[in-house]
Scaffold this motif. Structure first.
Motif, PDB file in Angstrom:
ATOM      1  N   LEU A  37       0.827  -1.206   0.000  1.00 32.96           N
ATOM      2  CA  LEU A  37       0.000   0.000   0.000  1.00 32.96           C
ATOM      3  C   LEU A  37       0.863   1.259   0.000  1.00 32.96           C
ATOM      4  O   LEU A  37       0.621   2.190  -0.761  1.00 32.96           O
ATOM      5  CB  LEU A  37      -0.937   0.008   1.212  1.00 32.96           C
ATOM      6  CG  LEU A  37      -1.732   1.305   1.434  1.00 32.96           C
ATOM      7  CD1 LEU A  37      -2.712   1.523   0.287  1.00 32.96           C
ATOM      8  CD2 LEU A  37      -2.429   1.273   2.766  1.00 32.96           C
ATOM      9  N   VAL A  38       1.890   1.279   0.842  1.00 34.63           N
ATOM     10  CA  VAL A  38       2.768   2.446   0.923  1.00 34.63           C
ATOM     11  C   VAL A  38       3.492   2.657  -0.409  1.00 34.63           C
ATOM     12  O   VAL A  38       3.572   3.780  -0.915  1.00 34.63           O
ATOM     13  CB  VAL A  38       3.781   2.303   2.084  1.00 34.63           C
ATOM     14  CG1 VAL A  38       4.860   3.370   2.030  1.00 34.63           C
ATOM     15  CG2 VAL A  38       3.058   2.343   3.427  1.00 34.63           C
ATOM     16  N   VAL A  39       3.996   1.592  -0.997  1.00 36.73           N
ATOM     17  CA  VAL A  39       4.699   1.716  -2.286  1.00 36.73           C
ATOM     18  C   VAL A  39       3.744   2.213  -3.364  1.00 36.73           C
ATOM     19  O   VAL A  39       4.069   3.137  -4.118  1.00 36.73           O
ATOM     20  CB  VAL A  39       5.349   0.366  -2.689  1.00 36.73           C
ATOM     21  CG1 VAL A  39       5.851   0.407  -4.122  1.00 36.73           C
ATOM     22  CG2 VAL A  39       6.468   0.018  -1.728  1.00 36.73           C
ATOM     23  N   ARG A  40       2.552   1.632  -3.445  1.00 39.12           N
ATOM     24  CA  ARG A  40       1.587   2.082  -4.465  1.00 39.12           C
ATOM     25  C   ARG A  40       1.214   3.554  -4.268  1.00 39.12           C
ATOM     26  O   ARG A  40       1.113   4.319  -5.224  1.00 39.12           O
ATOM     27  CB  ARG A  40       0.320   1.214  -4.419  1.00 39.12           C
ATOM     28  CG  ARG A  40       0.486  -0.150  -5.021  1.00 39.12           C
ATOM     29  CD  ARG A  40      -0.868  -0.865  -5.237  1.00 39.12           C
ATOM     30  NE  ARG A  40      -1.797  -0.768  -4.142  1.00 39.12           N
ATOM     31  CZ  ARG A  40      -1.864  -1.614  -3.112  1.00 39.12           C
ATOM     32  NH1 ARG A  40      -1.017  -2.629  -3.049  1.00 39.12           N
ATOM     33  NH2 ARG A  40      -2.759  -1.460  -2.165  1.00 39.12           N
ATOM     34  N   THR A  41       1.011   3.949  -3.024  1.00 39.49           N
ATOM     35  CA  THR A  41       0.639   5.327  -2.721  1.00 39.49           C
ATOM     36  C   THR A  41       1.766   6.292  -3.109  1.00 39.49           C
ATOM     37  O   THR A  41       1.524   7.328  -3.720  1.00 39.49           O
ATOM     38  CB  THR A  41       0.294   5.490  -1.232  1.00 39.49           C
ATOM     39  OG1 THR A  41      -0.771   4.585  -0.919  1.00 39.49           O
ATOM     40  CG2 THR A  41      -0.109   6.907  -0.887  1.00 39.49           C
ATOM     41  N   ARG A  42       2.986   5.932  -2.788  1.00 40.78           N
ATOM     42  CA  ARG A  42       4.126   6.790  -3.140  1.00 40.78           C
ATOM     43  C   ARG A  42       4.283   6.896  -4.668  1.00 40.78           C
ATOM     44  O   ARG A  42       4.568   7.967  -5.185  1.00 40.78           O
ATOM     45  CB  ARG A  42       5.402   6.272  -2.506  1.00 40.78           C
ATOM     46  CG  ARG A  42       5.473   6.553  -1.031  1.00 40.78           C
ATOM     47  CD  ARG A  42       6.790   6.092  -0.462  1.00 40.78           C
ATOM     48  NE  ARG A  42       6.871   6.409   0.955  1.00 40.78           N
ATOM     49  CZ  ARG A  42       7.788   5.926   1.739  1.00 40.78           C
ATOM     50  NH1 ARG A  42       8.715   5.098   1.284  1.00 40.78           N
ATOM     51  NH2 ARG A  42       7.813   6.267   2.997  1.00 40.78           N
ATOM     52  N   LEU A  43       4.138   5.778  -5.341  1.00 39.77           N
ATOM     53  CA  LEU A  43       4.280   5.803  -6.803  1.00 39.77           C
ATOM     54  C   LEU A  43       3.169   6.609  -7.444  1.00 39.77           C
ATOM     55  O   LEU A  43       3.388   7.323  -8.412  1.00 39.77           O
ATOM     56  CB  LEU A  43       4.303   4.368  -7.358  1.00 39.77           C
ATOM     57  CG  LEU A  43       5.558   3.565  -7.030  1.00 39.77           C
ATOM     58  CD1 LEU A  43       5.406   2.124  -7.514  1.00 39.77           C
ATOM     59  CD2 LEU A  43       6.803   4.209  -7.617  1.00 39.77           C
ATOM     60  N   ALA A  44       1.963   6.532  -6.903  1.00 35.18           N
ATOM     61  CA  ALA A  44       0.837   7.280  -7.448  1.00 35.18           C
ATOM     62  C   ALA A  44       0.985   8.782  -7.209  1.00 35.18           C
ATOM     63  O   ALA A  44       0.452   9.581  -7.966  1.00 35.18           O
ATOM     64  CB  ALA A  44      -0.469   6.780  -6.838  1.00 35.18           C
ATOM     65  N   ALA A  45       1.707   9.158  -6.180  1.00 35.25           N
ATOM     66  CA  ALA A  45       1.861  10.566  -5.832  1.00 35.25           C
ATOM     67  C   ALA A  45       2.999  11.242  -6.597  1.00 35.25           C
ATOM     68  O   ALA A  45       3.178  12.440  -6.489  1.00 35.25           O
ATOM     69  CB  ALA A  45       2.124  10.696  -4.335  1.00 35.25           C
TER      70      ALA A  45
END
Length: 93
Positions: free
Chosen positions: A83-91
Motif C-alpha cells: 500500500l505504501v509503495v503504491r501510494t508513493r508511486l501514485a503521488a
C-alpha cells in the motif's frame, strides 16, 4: 517510546499519547510533557535521574515483550508495504 512500547506489548493497543500512559512512565512524566509542549520543537528539558528511569523502563519493556501474546511480525506487514509503495508511486509528479 519505552512507555508506548510497554503498553503495546501488554495490551496489544498502540497509544502514542503519553498523557494516557502515566502508569508506564516516570513520576515526572506530566511535567516533562508540559515542558516539551511549551518548547514544541525545542530540546527536551534535562531531568535528573533519567538514565535510571530509562534503564528501569527498558527492563519493563523487555519483560512485557517476553510475556506478550503479540506475534513477532504483523500479519499485514506485506500488505501495508504494498500500500505504501503504491501510494508513493501514485503521488509522483
Amino acid at each position: 517510546m519505552l512507555a508506548t512500547g510497554t503498553h503495546l506489548m501488554r495490551s496489544g493497543e498502540l497509544e502514542a499519547d503519553l498523557t494516557r500512559l502515566l502508569p508506564y512512565g516516570p513520576p515526572y512524566l506530566p511535567e516533562l510533557v508540559a515542558a516539551k509542549r511549551e518548547a514544541e520543537h525545542g530540546a527536551a528539558p534535562r531531568v535528573a535521574g533519567v538514565a535510571d528511569d530509562v534503564a528501569r523502563m527498558t527492563a519493563a519493556l523487555e519483560a512485557a515483550r517476553e510475556g506478550s501474546a503479540l506475534p513477532e511480525r504483523a500479519a499485514a506487514a506485506d500488505a501495508l508495504h504494498d500500500l505504501v509503495v503504491r501510494t508513493r508511486l501514485a503521488a509522483r509528479p
